[in-house]
Write a protein that holds these residues in place. Structure first.
Motif, PDB file in Angstrom:
ATOM      1  N   GLY A  43       0.815  -1.205   0.000  1.00 42.18           N
ATOM      2  CA  GLY A  43       0.000   0.000   0.000  1.00 42.18           C
ATOM      3  C   GLY A  43       0.847   1.253   0.000  1.00 42.18           C
ATOM      4  O   GLY A  43       0.539   2.233  -0.688  1.00 42.18           O
ATOM      5  N   LEU A  73      -0.142   3.073  -3.594  1.00 45.06           N
ATOM      6  CA  LEU A  73      -1.284   3.988  -3.514  1.00 45.06           C
ATOM      7  C   LEU A  73      -0.914   5.379  -4.037  1.00 45.06           C
ATOM      8  O   LEU A  73       0.241   5.787  -3.976  1.00 45.06           O
ATOM      9  CB  LEU A  73      -1.805   4.041  -2.082  1.00 45.06           C
ATOM     10  CG  LEU A  73      -2.490   2.744  -1.641  1.00 45.06           C
ATOM     11  CD1 LEU A  73      -2.812   2.780  -0.159  1.00 45.06           C
ATOM     12  CD2 LEU A  73      -3.734   2.476  -2.444  1.00 45.06           C
ATOM     13  N   ASP A 117      -1.708   8.887  -3.453  1.00 42.32           N
ATOM     14  CA  ASP A 117      -1.346  10.147  -2.809  1.00 42.32           C
ATOM     15  C   ASP A 117      -0.944   9.922  -1.351  1.00 42.32           C
ATOM     16  O   ASP A 117      -1.017   8.816  -0.830  1.00 42.32           O
ATOM     17  CB  ASP A 117      -2.467  11.185  -2.917  1.00 42.32           C
ATOM     18  CG  ASP A 117      -3.687  10.848  -2.089  1.00 42.32           C
ATOM     19  OD1 ASP A 117      -3.801   9.702  -1.647  1.00 42.32           O
ATOM     20  OD2 ASP A 117      -4.536  11.731  -1.891  1.00 42.32           O
ATOM     21  N   THR A 177      -3.707   8.423   1.202  1.00 42.92           N
ATOM     22  CA  THR A 177      -3.988   6.988   1.082  1.00 42.92           C
ATOM     23  C   THR A 177      -2.744   6.170   1.423  1.00 42.92           C
ATOM     24  O   THR A 177      -2.859   5.094   1.993  1.00 42.92           O
ATOM     25  CB  THR A 177      -4.477   6.643  -0.339  1.00 42.92           C
ATOM     26  OG1 THR A 177      -3.527   7.107  -1.295  1.00 42.92           O
ATOM     27  CG2 THR A 177      -5.821   7.258  -0.615  1.00 42.92           C
ATOM     28  N   ARG A 178      -1.565   6.689   1.095  1.00 46.55           N
ATOM     29  CA  ARG A 178      -0.337   5.980   1.456  1.00 46.55           C
ATOM     30  C   ARG A 178      -0.114   5.983   2.960  1.00 46.55           C
ATOM     31  O   ARG A 178       0.489   5.063   3.498  1.00 46.55           O
ATOM     32  CB  ARG A 178       0.873   6.631   0.783  1.00 46.55           C
ATOM     33  CG  ARG A 178       1.123   6.079  -0.588  1.00 46.55           C
ATOM     34  CD  ARG A 178       2.380   6.642  -1.168  1.00 46.55           C
ATOM     35  NE  ARG A 178       1.945   7.742  -2.026  1.00 46.55           N
ATOM     36  CZ  ARG A 178       2.591   8.867  -2.177  1.00 46.55           C
ATOM     37  NH1 ARG A 178       3.705   9.087  -1.538  1.00 46.55           N
ATOM     38  NH2 ARG A 178       2.128   9.797  -2.962  1.00 46.55           N
ATOM     39  N   HIS A 228      -2.414   5.696   5.239  1.00 47.30           N
ATOM     40  CA  HIS A 228      -3.338   4.750   5.867  1.00 47.30           C
ATOM     41  C   HIS A 228      -2.787   3.324   5.875  1.00 47.30           C
ATOM     42  O   HIS A 228      -2.908   2.615   6.875  1.00 47.30           O
ATOM     43  CB  HIS A 228      -4.679   4.787   5.142  1.00 47.30           C
ATOM     44  CG  HIS A 228      -5.691   3.865   5.711  1.00 47.30           C
ATOM     45  ND1 HIS A 228      -6.293   4.102   6.926  1.00 47.30           N
ATOM     46  CD2 HIS A 228      -6.198   2.708   5.254  1.00 47.30           C
ATOM     47  CE1 HIS A 228      -7.131   3.113   7.184  1.00 47.30           C
ATOM     48  NE2 HIS A 228      -7.092   2.263   6.188  1.00 47.30           N
ATOM     49  N   ALA A 229      -2.206   2.893   4.771  1.00 47.95           N
ATOM     50  CA  ALA A 229      -1.778   1.495   4.647  1.00 47.95           C
ATOM     51  C   ALA A 229      -0.726   1.079   5.669  1.00 47.95           C
ATOM     52  O   ALA A 229      -0.918   0.094   6.384  1.00 47.95           O
ATOM     53  CB  ALA A 229      -1.290   1.229   3.224  1.00 47.95           C
ATOM     54  N   THR A 233     -10.016  11.480  -4.073  1.00 52.87           N
ATOM     55  CA  THR A 233      -9.998  11.652  -2.630  1.00 52.87           C
ATOM     56  C   THR A 233     -10.936  12.793  -2.264  1.00 52.87           C
ATOM     57  O   THR A 233     -10.834  13.883  -2.809  1.00 52.87           O
ATOM     58  CB  THR A 233      -8.578  11.967  -2.133  1.00 52.87           C
ATOM     59  OG1 THR A 233      -7.707  10.902  -2.501  1.00 52.87           O
ATOM     60  CG2 THR A 233      -8.552  12.135  -0.623  1.00 52.87           C
TER      61      THR A 233
END
Length: 124
Positions: A32, A36, A38, A41-42, A44-45, A108
């Motif tokens: 992730g 991913l 942006d 989102t990166r 979060h993983a 997003t």
């Protein structure tokens, strides 16, 4: 290695399960982070999946040391430190990214553009 082979078979299977579970979560978090689109989102993983991954490996370590008869608190302290610091650091990085207005992926959702969520709650 001979010490681990001397453990009961049930504990070897349990330790192997938690190491495999932890490594799968850590691998998914790493994917992730690499794939991913942006920052948001990166972010979060790795904070979610890698925390679970390290948690699985720490559980395997706790089982291994407790079956051998030497129960220590070091593994528990590592887990507590990890579970406390990962969400806090992710929150701080997300707030800094929002403050500096980093470019977001096109899909997003930016709730700041739609107004404050508290305004909607007060209107009801």
């Amino acid at each position: 290695m001979e010490t681990l082979n001397a453990l009961p078979v049930w504990s070897q299977w349990l330790i192997g399960f938690f190491i495999l579970l932890g490594s799968v979560f850590a691998f998914i978090g790493s994917l992730g982070l690499a794939l991913l689109p942006d920052f948001f989102t990166r972010l979060h993983a790795p904070t979610k999946n890698t925390t679970l991954g390290i948690g699985g490996i720490v559980i395997a370590s706790i089982i291994a040391t407790s079956v051998q008869g030497s129960v220590t608190l070091s593994e528990l302290l590592i887990a507590i430190f990890l579970f406390l610091t990962a969400p806090i650091s992710a929150h701080i990085m997300a707030k800094a990214a929002l403050h500096t207005e980093l470019k977001m992926f096109s899909r997003t959702r930016d709730f700041r553009q739609e107004g404050d969520a508290y305004e909607h709650e007060k209107a009801d």
